[in-house]
Design a protein around this motif. Sequence first.
Motif, mmCIF file in Angstrom:
data_model
loop_
_atom_site.group_PDB
_atom_site.id
_atom_site.type_symbol
_atom_site.label_atom_id
_atom_site.label_comp_id
_atom_site.label_asym_id
_atom_site.label_seq_id
_atom_site.Cartn_x
_atom_site.Cartn_y
_atom_site.Cartn_z
ATOM 1 N N MET A 1 0.464 59.434 13.784
ATOM 2 C CA MET A 1 1.292 59.310 14.971
ATOM 3 C C MET A 1 1.811 57.877 15.076
ATOM 4 S SD MET A 1 0.262 60.112 18.861
ATOM 5 C CE MET A 1 0.248 58.650 19.822
ATOM 6 N N GLU A 2 3.073 57.753 15.418
ATOM 7 C CA GLU A 2 3.681 56.424 15.552
ATOM 8 C C GLU A 2 3.804 56.071 17.024
ATOM 9 O OE1 GLU A 2 7.917 54.514 14.416
ATOM 10 O OE2 GLU A 2 6.975 55.730 12.854
ATOM 11 N N ALA A 3 3.498 54.825 17.350
ATOM 12 C CA ALA A 3 3.576 54.367 18.742
ATOM 13 C C ALA A 3 4.297 53.027 18.793
ATOM 14 C CB ALA A 3 2.176 54.226 19.321
ATOM 15 N N LYS A 4 4.845 52.725 19.955
ATOM 16 C CA LYS A 4 5.503 51.435 20.176
ATOM 17 C C LYS A 4 4.652 50.623 21.138
ATOM 18 C CE LYS A 4 10.274 52.957 19.669
ATOM 19 N NZ LYS A 4 11.587 53.036 20.318
ATOM 20 N N SER A 5 4.554 49.342 20.885
ATOM 21 C CA SER A 5 3.829 48.479 21.816
ATOM 22 C C SER A 5 4.811 47.520 22.461
ATOM 23 C CB SER A 5 2.721 47.699 21.095
ATOM 24 O OG SER A 5 3.292 46.871 20.115
ATOM 25 N N GLU A 6 4.963 47.661 23.762
ATOM 26 C CA GLU A 6 5.816 46.766 24.529
ATOM 27 C C GLU A 6 4.983 46.164 25.643
ATOM 28 O OE1 GLU A 6 9.351 48.755 25.812
ATOM 29 O OE2 GLU A 6 9.920 49.322 23.776
ATOM 30 N N VAL A 7 5.226 44.904 25.926
ATOM 31 C CA VAL A 7 4.468 44.226 26.973
ATOM 32 C C VAL A 7 5.412 43.549 27.950
ATOM 33 C CG1 VAL A 7 2.396 43.831 25.593
ATOM 34 C CG2 VAL A 7 4.224 42.157 25.548
ATOM 35 N N THR A 8 4.947 43.428 29.182
ATOM 36 C CA THR A 8 5.662 42.676 30.202
ATOM 37 C C THR A 8 4.660 41.733 30.847
ATOM 38 O OG1 THR A 8 7.176 44.500 30.616
ATOM 39 C CG2 THR A 8 7.015 42.813 32.322
ATOM 40 N N ILE A 9 4.960 40.465 30.788
ATOM 41 C CA ILE A 9 4.108 39.444 31.393
ATOM 42 C C ILE A 9 4.819 38.978 32.656
ATOM 43 C CG2 ILE A 9 2.885 37.270 31.017
ATOM 44 C CD1 ILE A 9 2.212 39.515 28.958
ATOM 45 N N LYS A 10 4.176 39.171 33.798
ATOM 46 C CA LYS A 10 4.791 38.809 35.080
ATOM 47 C C LYS A 10 4.264 37.458 35.536
ATOM 48 C CE LYS A 10 5.143 43.654 36.343
ATOM 49 N NZ LYS A 10 4.714 44.699 37.261
ATOM 50 N N PHE A 11 5.137 36.702 36.211
ATOM 51 C CA PHE A 11 4.741 35.391 36.729
ATOM 52 C C PHE A 11 5.557 35.068 37.970
ATOM 53 C CE2 PHE A 11 8.174 34.818 33.725
ATOM 54 C CZ PHE A 11 9.002 33.881 34.320
ATOM 55 N N SER A 12 5.071 34.121 38.748
ATOM 56 C CA SER A 12 5.818 33.647 39.924
ATOM 57 C C SER A 12 5.352 32.243 40.258
ATOM 58 C CB SER A 12 5.617 34.585 41.117
ATOM 59 O OG SER A 12 4.268 34.621 41.492
ATOM 60 N N GLY A 13 6.077 31.605 41.152
ATOM 61 C CA GLY A 13 5.691 30.253 41.572
ATOM 62 C C GLY A 13 6.422 29.160 40.822
ATOM 63 N N GLU A 14 6.351 29.199 39.505
ATOM 64 C CA GLU A 14 7.058 28.204 38.700
ATOM 65 C C GLU A 14 7.364 28.783 37.323
ATOM 66 O OE1 GLU A 14 3.990 25.195 36.758
ATOM 67 O OE2 GLU A 14 3.674 25.338 38.916
ATOM 68 N N LEU A 15 8.408 28.250 36.720
ATOM 69 C CA LEU A 15 8.791 28.700 35.382
ATOM 70 C C LEU A 15 7.808 28.151 34.353
ATOM 71 C CD1 LEU A 15 12.653 28.150 35.447
ATOM 72 C CD2 LEU A 15 11.477 30.335 35.270
ATOM 73 N N PRO A 16 7.579 28.904 33.266
ATOM 74 C CA PRO A 16 6.723 28.371 32.209
ATOM 75 C C PRO A 16 7.393 27.178 31.535
ATOM 76 C CG PRO A 16 7.639 30.508 31.590
ATOM 77 C CD PRO A 16 8.060 30.237 32.989
ATOM 78 N N THR A 17 6.603 26.353 30.888
ATOM 79 C CA THR A 17 7.136 25.198 30.168
ATOM 80 C C THR A 17 7.884 25.691 28.933
ATOM 81 O OG1 THR A 17 5.247 23.912 30.894
ATOM 82 C CG2 THR A 17 6.515 23.006 29.085
ATOM 83 N N ALA A 18 9.060 25.141 28.715
ATOM 84 C CA ALA A 18 9.886 25.572 27.584
ATOM 85 C C ALA A 18 10.157 24.404 26.649
ATOM 86 C CB ALA A 18 11.205 26.134 28.101
ATOM 87 N N THR A 19 10.182 24.706 25.359
ATOM 88 C CA THR A 19 10.538 23.708 24.359
ATOM 89 C C THR A 19 11.626 24.294 23.465
ATOM 90 O OG1 THR A 19 8.733 24.499 22.952
ATOM 91 C CG2 THR A 19 8.273 22.574 24.304
ATOM 92 N N PRO A 20 12.607 23.469 23.079
ATOM 93 C CA PRO A 20 13.677 23.972 22.221
ATOM 94 C C PRO A 20 13.132 24.504 20.894
ATOM 95 C CG PRO A 20 14.210 21.805 23.089
ATOM 96 C CD PRO A 20 12.780 22.070 23.432
ATOM 97 N N ALA A 21 13.712 25.584 20.411
ATOM 98 C CA ALA A 21 13.315 26.181 19.127
ATOM 99 C C ALA A 21 14.569 26.428 18.291
ATOM 100 C CB ALA A 21 12.563 27.487 19.385
ATOM 101 N N ALA A 22 14.375 26.897 17.082
ATOM 102 C CA ALA A 22 15.497 27.135 16.166
ATOM 103 C C ALA A 22 16.343 28.324 16.615
ATOM 104 C CB ALA A 22 14.940 27.393 14.763
ATOM 105 N N ASN A 23 17.549 28.400 16.093
ATOM 106 C CA ASN A 23 18.465 29.531 16.322
ATOM 107 C C ASN A 23 18.803 29.782 17.786
ATOM 108 O OD1 ASN A 23 18.477 30.039 13.524
ATOM 109 N ND2 ASN A 23 16.610 31.250 13.701
ATOM 110 N N LYS A 24 19.094 28.699 18.517
ATOM 111 C CA LYS A 24 19.492 28.801 19.931
ATOM 112 C C LYS A 24 18.448 29.541 20.768
ATOM 113 C CE LYS A 24 24.407 28.651 18.911
ATOM 114 N NZ LYS A 24 25.691 29.336 18.997
#
Length: 106
Positions: A1-24
């Motif tokens: 049997m084939e299955a898909k794994s999808e996740v949703t991580i919820k947050f509030s209050g402040e944005l996570p810290t971001a750092t520039p990465a390759a390919n825009k």
Amino acid sequence: MEAKSEVTIKFSGELPTATPAANKKVAIELTDQNGIVFTAQVNAKSWRKAETSASEFADWAGAVSGKLGQRTENGFEIIDAGIQLFEKKAKEPKPDVAAAEAGVSS
């Protein structure tokens, strides 16, 4: 049997810290209540839109969603990740049921 794994991580209050990465892309890191670290790369344009929304909305919640990727040293990678922010609307107070019933019976 084939299955898909999808996740949703919820947050509030402040944005996570971001750092520039390759390919825009921008790399972000979110840690859940159990100390599991989720790392994701989101489109830089989507990230800028999320930053704008965070500054415009008085109260908001956000979500990073994608496919569950490889296990990392202290968590998991999220593949093909996207980010969205939603404005939290103030809930209208519910009318007092007892007062409404009293008005009907008299």
